[in-house]
Structures are given as C-alpha cells and as structure tokens.
Write an enzyme that holds these catalytic residues in place. Structure first.
Site, short mmCIF file in Angstrom:
data_model
loop_
_atom_site.label_atom_id
_atom_site.label_comp_id
_atom_site.label_asym_id
_atom_site.label_seq_id
_atom_site.Cartn_x
_atom_site.Cartn_y
_atom_site.Cartn_z
N LYS A 39 0.73 -1.21 0.13
CA LYS A 39 0.08 0.06 0.12
C LYS A 39 0.89 1.34 0.11
O LYS A 39 1.71 1.25 0.89
CB LYS A 39 -0.98 -0.06 1.28
N LYS A 68 -2.20 -1.69 -3.94
CA LYS A 68 -2.93 -0.43 -3.90
C LYS A 68 -2.04 0.84 -3.91
O LYS A 68 -1.19 0.79 -2.99
CB LYS A 68 -3.97 -0.22 -2.61
C1 PBG Z 1 -7.62 3.65 5.18
C2 PBG Z 1 -7.98 3.27 3.77
C3 PBG Z 1 -7.66 4.25 2.61
C4 PBG Z 1 -8.11 3.72 1.55
C5 PBG Z 1 -8.58 2.53 1.88
N1 PBG Z 1 -8.39 2.29 3.32
C6 PBG Z 1 -6.90 5.62 2.87
C7 PBG Z 1 -5.57 5.91 3.25
O1 PBG Z 1 -4.97 5.04 3.38
O2 PBG Z 1 -5.39 7.11 3.50
C8 PBG Z 1 -8.10 4.22 0.22
C9 PBG Z 1 -9.05 4.12 -0.57
C10 PBG Z 1 -9.34 4.86 -1.83
O3 PBG Z 1 -8.67 5.97 -2.14
O4 PBG Z 1 -10.15 4.63 -2.51
N2 PBG Z 1 -6.55 2.86 5.92
#
Ligand code: PBG
Length: 324
Positions: free
Chosen positions: A196, A249
């Site tokens: 991520k 992601k």
């Molecule tokens: C939070 C989380 C995020 C997303 C999914 N889970 C945001 C972040 O890490 O700041 C983002 C999903 C998206 O942008 O569609 N842990």
C-alpha cells in the site's frame, strides 16, 4: 508482398478475437467498496460522483442488488461521527458500532454475499492516522496492533468473512491470524494490503470519510511510490505471516507491482482501483473528453492482465450492470 507471419490474422474477426483473448473481466472478479454512515439518509460524495455514504438499510439494498448482478463481495468503509473519534480509536471494536451492525444486517439479508472489512484506525482515530499516535507524533506500531486485533475480532464476531488490514504496521498479519485463531475464527480470511503506497490518489476517499491525517502524512508506514523491491519484501513477510490474499494499492499506476507480486507468490493477488483513479475517469467523462464506459472496462482489464485475480473498484456495480 509475401509476408510469412501476419499477426493480424488472429484479429480479423470477432470470433477469432474471442478465441485468442488472453484475459477476461467478469463481475465475479470484482469487490465493491461501500461507504456507510449513521442515520436514515444517504449522502452523495462530491468528489466521487455516483458514490454515496449509505445508511445501513440502503447499504443492504445496494449490496444486494450488486450481488444479484454477480458481484461476490463488498468491503465496508464507515464515516464515524466526530464525537466518537478518540486518540485510542476505541469505537473500532465496539460490538454495537456501525460496522458490526452493518455486517450483521448484510449477512442476514444476503447470506451468500462475502463481507470484507477494512482493519485500520483512521476512521476512528481523532488524529486521522491508521495507527495510534504518541504525544510526540510517532505512529506506535506494536500498540496499534493490539487495537487492530480487537477490531478484527469485533468484525469476526459480527460475521465478517474476510478482514483486510490496510494500516501497514509491521507484523500485523501474524498478530491478526493468532488473535482470530485463538478466538476460534479459523475460517476468517486475511486479505492483506501488502503493498500500500503513500499515494495522493486517496484524496477523494479521505474527503468522503473525513479521515485525512490532522498532522503529518502517512509516509512512515505506507510505502514510497518509488519502490518495487520493497513490495516483494512485504509480500514475503505477509505470506509467511499467514495472509490468504495479497493486495496492491493503488492499482493503475502500480501495474508493475501487481505483475511482480503475481510472479513472486502463489497466493491470490487483489488490486485496489482507488478513489482518485475512479475520479479521474469520472471527471474526464463528465467533461465529454473520454468515453466513461470504455475507459472503465479498459482500466479494469489492464489490472487483470497485469495479474490481479480480483479488483476492488467503485465501478463494480456499473460493470455488473453492463454485463448483465
Ligand atoms: C484507510 C484506507 C484508505 C483507503 C482504503 N483504506 C485511505 C488511506 O490510507 O489514507 C483508500 C481507498 C481509496 O482511495 O479509494 N486505511
């Protein structure tokens, strides 16, 4: 001209193109992320046209309609009222909280729908970070994991099928697996957000949940967009710790990471087409500059071709409607 090899022969009719197609995209490959909130009303999300924050009643309806069209799974993201956000994020493991109530309602109405939950503290944490924050502003790894375990157990008790830790703390997959197994939830899977990235593409999502960090950024836990080898290291750890599914992601700007994880692991690979990727397509289409439906399908097919077995996408319902 006497050309012995003509690749165009394999493209000369729709029937031949069907026969030689290497990648498919069906609703069965998709996971539908859904936002939810307290109350009886739904609220459209400005920066994510076509998406709403659903009340539990209409969340159940929306999920059921997508499921009836062939989407096997949803993943839940709650908008927690400000007065319930604390520095210890205690609301995240409250059995009567919004997410457990939604899980129970979804499973009661749609027993065959797979319910996935996000495990991270940001919607519950008054600091807006995925982990607990110390007085001097550090993200506390091991202390956070204890709270994440309580959160995952709360979701499992409510009936979640898969928990998806999105926090990027070190060692959380092993801890979650031990906590789930210790409480008898051996059938609850872990879909780990393995790679991520600290991405600017999450902007619309943070606006939708009002979950942006109050101070600093997420770079001490989310990955540097410049790094690919590090994703392999994270994947090896998550696999050894017992993850069932590895996730990359965002998806579109990280197709190389999807392909490398696909080659390095025998586990299923998920990819998350995040809010900013969705918004870019919606915005360009709204201006009449792109064909929304075609770009939607091409963007998802590209993610499948790179090696993703499943895709989390805000387009899930639209794709399923199109293919119905
Ligand atoms: C939070 C989380 C995020 C997303 C999914 N889970 C945001 C972040 O890490 O700041 C983002 C999903 C998206 O942008 O569609 N842990």
């Amino acid at each position: 001209m006497n050309l012995p090899i003509r690749p165009r022969r394999n493209r000369q009719s729709a029937a031949i193109r069907d026969l030689v197609r290497e990648t498919d995209l069906t609703p069965g490959h998709l996971i539908y992320p859904l936002f939810l909130q307290e109350g009886e009303a739904n609220t459209p999300i400005d920066a994510m046209p076509g998406c709403q924050r659903w009340c539990v009643r209409d969340l159940v309806k929306e999920a059921g309609e997508a499921h009836a069209l062939g989407v096997p799974a949803v993943v839940l993201f709650p908008r927690i009222p400000d007065e319930l956000k604390t520095r210890g994020a205690e609301e995240c493991h409250h059995d009567a909280g919004l997410v457990p109530r939604a899980i129970r309602a979804l499973k009661a109405a749609h027993p065959t729908l797979t319910v996935i939950t996000d495990v991270a503290l940001d919607p519950y944490n008054s600091d807006g970070h995925d982990g607990l924050v110390s007085d001097d502003g550090r993200i506390l790894n091991d202390e956070t994991i204890e709270v994440l375990c309580r959160q995952a157990l709360c979701h499992a008790r409510a009936g979640a099928d898969i928990v998806a830790p999105s926090d990027m703390m070190d060692g959380r997959v092993a801890a979650l697996r031990a906590a789930l197994d210790g409480a008898g939830h051996t059938g609850v899977s872990i879909m780990s957000y393995t790679a991520k990235y600290a991405s600017a593409y999450y902007g619309p999502f943070r606006g939708a949940l009002d979950s942006a960090p109050k101070a600093g950024d997420k770079k001490t836990y989310q990955m540097d967009p410049a790094n690919a080898r590090e994703a392999l290291r994270e994947a090896a750890l998550d696999e050894a710790e017992g993850a069932d599914i590895l996730m990359v992601k965002p998806a579109g700007p990280y197709l190389d990471i999807i392909a490398r994880l696909r080659a390095a692991s025998t586990l299923p690979i998920a990819a998350y087409q995040v809010s900013g990727e969705y918004l870019m397509i919606k915005a360009a289409a709204a201006s009449g500059w792109l064909d929304e439906e075609k770009v939607m399908l091409e963007s998802l097919l590209g993610i499948r071709r790179a090696g993703a077995d499943m895709i989390l996408t805000y387009f899930a319902r639209r794709v399923a409607e199109k293919m119905a």
